[in-house]
Design a protein around this motif. Structure first.
Motif, short mmCIF file in Angstrom:
data_model
loop_
_atom_site.label_atom_id
_atom_site.label_comp_id
_atom_site.label_asym_id
_atom_site.label_seq_id
_atom_site.Cartn_x
_atom_site.Cartn_y
_atom_site.Cartn_z
N ALA A 35 -59.38 -6.24 -2.01
CA ALA A 35 -59.42 -7.53 -1.31
C ALA A 35 -58.59 -8.58 -2.03
O ALA A 35 -58.60 -9.75 -1.65
N ALA A 38 -56.47 -11.45 -0.24
CA ALA A 38 -56.80 -11.57 1.18
C ALA A 38 -57.49 -12.91 1.44
O ALA A 38 -58.44 -13.27 0.74
N SER A 42 -59.95 -12.88 6.92
CA SER A 42 -59.49 -11.49 6.89
C SER A 42 -60.37 -10.64 5.98
O SER A 42 -60.66 -9.48 6.28
N ARG A 43 -60.79 -11.22 4.88
CA ARG A 43 -61.57 -10.47 3.89
C ARG A 43 -63.03 -10.30 4.30
O ARG A 43 -63.58 -9.19 4.24
N ARG A 47 -62.23 -7.61 8.22
CA ARG A 47 -62.32 -6.27 7.66
C ARG A 47 -63.64 -5.60 8.05
O ARG A 47 -63.68 -4.39 8.31
N PRO A 199 -61.04 -9.34 -6.85
CA PRO A 199 -60.72 -10.40 -5.88
C PRO A 199 -61.43 -11.69 -6.22
O PRO A 199 -62.54 -11.70 -6.76
N SER A 204 -59.43 -16.78 -2.03
CA SER A 204 -59.54 -16.45 -0.61
C SER A 204 -59.72 -17.70 0.23
O SER A 204 -59.19 -17.80 1.35
N ASP A 211 -54.29 -17.61 6.87
CA ASP A 211 -55.10 -16.56 7.46
C ASP A 211 -54.80 -16.44 8.95
O ASP A 211 -54.99 -17.40 9.71
#
Length: 264
Positions: A35, A38, A42-43, A47, A199, A204, A211
């Motif tokens: 991750a 990301a 999205s993370r 996903r 991550p 993020s 994103d």
């Protein structure tokens, strides 16, 4: 946009294929790609949606390429609505749902490939071609919508989706090319793949403007053009700033590939 799939689960030989949705979902939970880098939606959201769709697709006997095709159908239905339908609340909801589902299936195709034992060059090619088409077509559709339906005070506003098209295409190509050059370098020198860094949740959140999921969600505001336009412009500005900073970082990383170890 889904990342390339190359590795197979080789621990102790090929694993027995999962049987049923729950078994497939459990296998996918332990076979997620890193991750790192990301953005938040999205993370943490896309996903997970993709994991459920991948497990369902596996149970239904679909191939990764078929899932890529389903993703394209949803995505381009949303893109067509943007260009062809006058902005209205229902249009914004329909566009958002189509893009969100298309994005979830885009995550599912790579996860399904891993579940089936690994991806193929043809599948990777198809996935990236669809991704490259959608990021240009999406902003092209916004440009058409601005021109046809928005009561713009200045024609210069049309430069926003035009600029977004360029930024999105360059960013996608830059990420793909950087990865390709790094893989070629490792294959040529026998260098091992570096371990994935842990991550960062903070990172993020900081890169949320880039994103694609945020962009999909922004179309909920399409029925209110005077709100949608500044939100879309702010997302564009965030992507532009990220690209300017990332391009310098990527250039340094690629430059280091040809440098002898310990060199300046």
């Amino acid at each position: 946009m889904s990342a390339p799939v190359h590795e197979e689960d080789r621990a102790g030989g090929p694993p027995a294929p999962p049987r049923g949705f729950r078994a497939a979902l459990a296998r996918l939970a332990g076979a997620q790609k890193s991750a790192k880098g990301a953005p938040a939606y999205s993370r943490f959201v896309n996903r997970r949606l993709g994991r459920f769709l991948a497990a369902a697709s596996y149970t239904a006997g679909l191939t990764p390429n078929q899932v890529t095709g389903i993703s394209a159908c949803f995505t381009f239905a949303g893109v067509a609505l943007i260009a062809l339908a006058a902005p209205a609340p229902w249009v914004g909801i329909a566009v958002c749902l189509a893009l969100v589902v298309g994005y979830a299936f885009d995550s599912a195709d790579g996860q399904l490939a891993r579940l089936r034992g690994g991806g193929s060059p043809a599948g990777e090619y198809l996935d990236h071609m669809v991704d490259s088409l959608k990021i240009s077509a999406l902003h092209g559709a916004v440009l058409i919508s601005f021109y046809r339906f928005f009561d713009l005070d200045h024609a210069a506003y049309l430069l926003i989706p035009l600029g977004f098209t360029v930024v999105a295409a360059v960013m996608f190509f830059g990420m793909i090319l950087k990865d390709l050059l790094a893989r070629a370098h490792r294959a040529r020198t026998g260098t091992a793949v570096p371990p994935a860094a842990a991550p960062s949740t903070l990172r993020s959140l900081l890169v949320v403007p880039t994103d694609y999921g945020l962009l999909c969600a922004s179309f909920l505001l399409l029925g209110w053009p005077k709100v949608f336009l500044p939100v879309y412009a702010l997302i564009f500005a965030g992507n532009l700033l990220f690209l300017l900073a990332a391009s310098v970082k990527w250039f340094r990383e690629v430059g280091a590939l040809g440098r002898p170890e310990g060199g300046a």
